[in-house]
Design a protein around this motif. Structure first.
Motif, PDB file in Angstrom:
ATOM      1  N   HIS A   4     -12.859  -0.708 -11.630  1.00 24.96           N
ATOM      2  CA  HIS A   4     -13.817   0.386 -11.665  1.00 24.96           C
ATOM      3  C   HIS A   4     -13.510   1.345 -10.508  1.00 24.96           C
ATOM      4  O   HIS A   4     -13.219   0.908  -9.391  1.00 24.96           O
ATOM      5  CB  HIS A   4     -15.245  -0.154 -11.546  1.00 24.96           C
ATOM      6  CG  HIS A   4     -16.282   0.865 -11.833  1.00 24.96           C
ATOM      7  ND1 HIS A   4     -16.627   1.858 -10.941  1.00 24.96           N
ATOM      8  CD2 HIS A   4     -17.055   1.056 -12.941  1.00 24.96           C
ATOM      9  CE1 HIS A   4     -17.567   2.616 -11.463  1.00 24.96           C
ATOM     10  NE2 HIS A   4     -17.849   2.153 -12.674  1.00 24.96           N
ATOM     11  N   PRO A   5     -13.550   2.660 -10.748  1.00 24.33           N
ATOM     12  CA  PRO A   5     -13.225   3.630  -9.689  1.00 24.33           C
ATOM     13  C   PRO A   5     -14.057   3.465  -8.415  1.00 24.33           C
ATOM     14  O   PRO A   5     -13.549   3.661  -7.313  1.00 24.33           O
ATOM     15  CB  PRO A   5     -13.486   4.986 -10.341  1.00 24.33           C
ATOM     16  CG  PRO A   5     -13.427   4.734 -11.810  1.00 24.33           C
ATOM     17  CD  PRO A   5     -13.838   3.311 -12.025  1.00 24.33           C
ATOM     18  N   ASN A   6     -15.344   3.114  -8.552  1.00 25.67           N
ATOM     19  CA  ASN A   6     -16.181   2.934  -7.360  1.00 25.67           C
ATOM     20  C   ASN A   6     -15.742   1.711  -6.552  1.00 25.67           C
ATOM     21  O   ASN A   6     -15.727   1.748  -5.324  1.00 25.67           O
ATOM     22  CB  ASN A   6     -17.656   2.790  -7.740  1.00 25.67           C
ATOM     23  CG  ASN A   6     -18.248   4.077  -8.250  1.00 25.67           C
ATOM     24  OD1 ASN A   6     -17.655   5.137  -8.155  1.00 25.67           O
ATOM     25  ND2 ASN A   6     -19.433   3.984  -8.819  1.00 25.67           N
ATOM     26  N   VAL A   7     -15.393   0.639  -7.242  1.00 25.41           N
ATOM     27  CA  VAL A   7     -14.915  -0.575  -6.556  1.00 25.41           C
ATOM     28  C   VAL A   7     -13.588  -0.271  -5.869  1.00 25.41           C
ATOM     29  O   VAL A   7     -13.359  -0.659  -4.720  1.00 25.41           O
ATOM     30  CB  VAL A   7     -14.799  -1.762  -7.539  1.00 25.41           C
ATOM     31  CG1 VAL A   7     -14.185  -2.972  -6.860  1.00 25.41           C
ATOM     32  CG2 VAL A   7     -16.169  -2.102  -8.130  1.00 25.41           C
ATOM     33  N   ALA A   8     -12.722   0.464  -6.555  1.00 30.65           N
ATOM     34  CA  ALA A   8     -11.431   0.854  -5.970  1.00 30.65           C
ATOM     35  C   ALA A   8     -11.634   1.716  -4.729  1.00 30.65           C
ATOM     36  O   ALA A   8     -10.922   1.553  -3.726  1.00 30.65           O
ATOM     37  CB  ALA A   8     -10.577   1.583  -7.009  1.00 30.65           C
ATOM     38  N   VAL A  10     -14.190   1.660  -2.686  1.00 39.92           N
ATOM     39  CA  VAL A  10     -14.686   0.789  -1.617  1.00 39.92           C
ATOM     40  C   VAL A  10     -13.533  -0.029  -1.044  1.00 39.92           C
ATOM     41  O   VAL A  10     -13.370  -0.122   0.178  1.00 39.92           O
ATOM     42  CB  VAL A  10     -15.830  -0.119  -2.118  1.00 39.92           C
ATOM     43  CG1 VAL A  10     -16.172  -1.200  -1.101  1.00 39.92           C
ATOM     44  CG2 VAL A  10     -17.054   0.722  -2.450  1.00 39.92           C
ATOM     45  N   ARG A  11     -12.715  -0.615  -1.917  1.00 40.48           N
ATOM     46  CA  ARG A  11     -11.546  -1.378  -1.445  1.00 40.48           C
ATOM     47  C   ARG A  11     -10.643  -0.510  -0.572  1.00 40.48           C
ATOM     48  O   ARG A  11     -10.166  -0.937   0.467  1.00 40.48           O
ATOM     49  CB  ARG A  11     -10.743  -1.897  -2.630  1.00 40.48           C
ATOM     50  CG  ARG A  11     -11.182  -3.198  -3.136  1.00 40.48           C
ATOM     51  CD  ARG A  11     -10.076  -3.820  -4.017  1.00 40.48           C
ATOM     52  NE  ARG A  11     -10.661  -4.923  -4.703  1.00 40.48           N
ATOM     53  CZ  ARG A  11     -11.077  -4.901  -5.953  1.00 40.48           C
ATOM     54  NH1 ARG A  11     -10.938  -3.828  -6.693  1.00 40.48           N
ATOM     55  NH2 ARG A  11     -11.625  -5.969  -6.487  1.00 40.48           N
ATOM     56  N   SER A  12     -10.397   0.700  -1.019  1.00 38.22           N
ATOM     57  CA  SER A  12      -9.539   1.627  -0.291  1.00 38.22           C
ATOM     58  C   SER A  12     -10.131   1.968   1.076  1.00 38.22           C
ATOM     59  O   SER A  12      -9.414   2.006   2.083  1.00 38.22           O
ATOM     60  CB  SER A  12      -9.331   2.891  -1.129  1.00 38.22           C
ATOM     61  OG  SER A  12      -8.555   3.822  -0.433  1.00 38.22           O
ATOM     62  N   ALA A  13     -11.431   2.231   1.122  1.00 37.66           N
ATOM     63  CA  ALA A  13     -12.093   2.558   2.384  1.00 37.66           C
ATOM     64  C   ALA A  13     -12.063   1.370   3.346  1.00 37.66           C
ATOM     65  O   ALA A  13     -11.856   1.551   4.547  1.00 37.66           O
ATOM     66  CB  ALA A  13     -13.533   3.004   2.122  1.00 37.66           C
ATOM     67  N   LEU A  14     -12.251   0.160   2.817  1.00 38.02           N
ATOM     68  CA  LEU A  14     -12.183  -1.039   3.660  1.00 38.02           C
ATOM     69  C   LEU A  14     -10.776  -1.207   4.230  1.00 38.02           C
ATOM     70  O   LEU A  14     -10.606  -1.472   5.419  1.00 38.02           O
ATOM     71  CB  LEU A  14     -12.601  -2.286   2.869  1.00 38.02           C
ATOM     72  CG  LEU A  14     -14.084  -2.386   2.535  1.00 38.02           C
ATOM     73  CD1 LEU A  14     -14.323  -3.489   1.504  1.00 38.02           C
ATOM     74  CD2 LEU A  14     -14.916  -2.641   3.797  1.00 38.02           C
ATOM     75  N   ALA A  15      -9.777  -1.037   3.382  1.00 40.64           N
ATOM     76  CA  ALA A  15      -8.386  -1.170   3.829  1.00 40.64           C
ATOM     77  C   ALA A  15      -8.048  -0.098   4.867  1.00 40.64           C
ATOM     78  O   ALA A  15      -7.403  -0.390   5.883  1.00 40.64           O
ATOM     79  CB  ALA A  15      -7.437  -1.082   2.633  1.00 40.64           C
ATOM     80  N   ALA A  16      -8.500   1.130   4.639  1.00 34.82           N
ATOM     81  CA  ALA A  16      -8.236   2.223   5.579  1.00 34.82           C
ATOM     82  C   ALA A  16      -8.877   1.949   6.937  1.00 34.82           C
ATOM     83  O   ALA A  16      -8.376   2.399   7.963  1.00 34.82           O
ATOM     84  CB  ALA A  16      -8.742   3.547   5.014  1.00 34.82           C
ATOM     85  N   ALA A  17      -9.963   1.193   6.926  1.00 31.45           N
ATOM     86  CA  ALA A  17     -10.654   0.840   8.167  1.00 31.45           C
ATOM     87  C   ALA A  17     -10.044  -0.403   8.820  1.00 31.45           C
ATOM     88  O   ALA A  17     -10.533  -0.875   9.844  1.00 31.45           O
ATOM     89  CB  ALA A  17     -12.134   0.609   7.888  1.00 31.45           C
ATOM     90  N   GLY A  18      -9.013  -0.952   8.191  1.00 31.06           N
ATOM     91  CA  GLY A  18      -8.346  -2.115   8.759  1.00 31.06           C
ATOM     92  C   GLY A  18      -9.032  -3.432   8.466  1.00 31.06           C
ATOM     93  O   GLY A  18      -8.777  -4.428   9.135  1.00 31.06           O
TER      94      GLY A  18
END
Length: 156
Positions: A4-8, A10-18
């Motif tokens: 789902h685009p929203n889950v993606a 969130v995953r991307s934002a978490l990864a970008a935050a390390g």
């Protein structure tokens, strides 16, 4: 649901935050803190509710313990607005790209001013919505404050 685009987002934002935390997809939607706590077998206070308010026309995200109710008068005074009210579903979607019941603390189209309930700090692991009502992710308090650029605040 994993795609789902929203889950993606969130995953991307978490990864970008390390943060190397996974988004968990639950068997059923959890629209309340009590339902999320039951599904995860944790205390309701460990659920970091993402509540969007209309603060004199601007969005305000309040991340509060599932065991609390936000005192809108106290929060309005703390941030210096005349009126703080629960946002409509349309207002929430406009500013977060997500629907009520699954609003994550991050992964929005643009940053949203955020307050983080100081009561959440007493739990070593918090659970927050992951962009849709069936998704959640674990996070510590310090990381939650950091990734949201949130302001620790007494909200109840």
């Amino acid at each position: 649901m994993h795609d789902h685009p929203n889950v993606a987002a969130v995953r991307s934002a978490l990864a970008a935050a390390g943060l190397d935390t996974g988004v968990v997809i639950l068997d059923e939607a959890v629209h309340t803190a009590a339902a999320a706590a039951a599904a995860l077998e944790v205390e309701v206070g460990q659920i970091a509710n993402s509540l969007i308010f209309d603060a004199d026309g601007d969005p305000l995200l309040v991340l509060t313990s599932g065991a609390h109710r936000v005192d809108t008068g106290k929060v309005a005074a703390a941030i210096g607005v005349a009126r703080l009210r629960r946002a409509t579903p349309e207002f929430v979607r406009e500013h977060t790209g997500q629907a009520i019941g699954g609003v994550a603390p991050l992964g929005h189209p643009k940053p949203v001013r955020t307050l983080v309930d100081v009561e959440l700090e007493r739990f070593p692991v918090l659970w927050a919505a992951g962009g849709v009502p069936r998704s959640v992710f674990p996070i510590g308090y310090a990381d939650l404050v950091r990734v949201t650029s949130g302001t620790p605040t007494v909200v109840a």
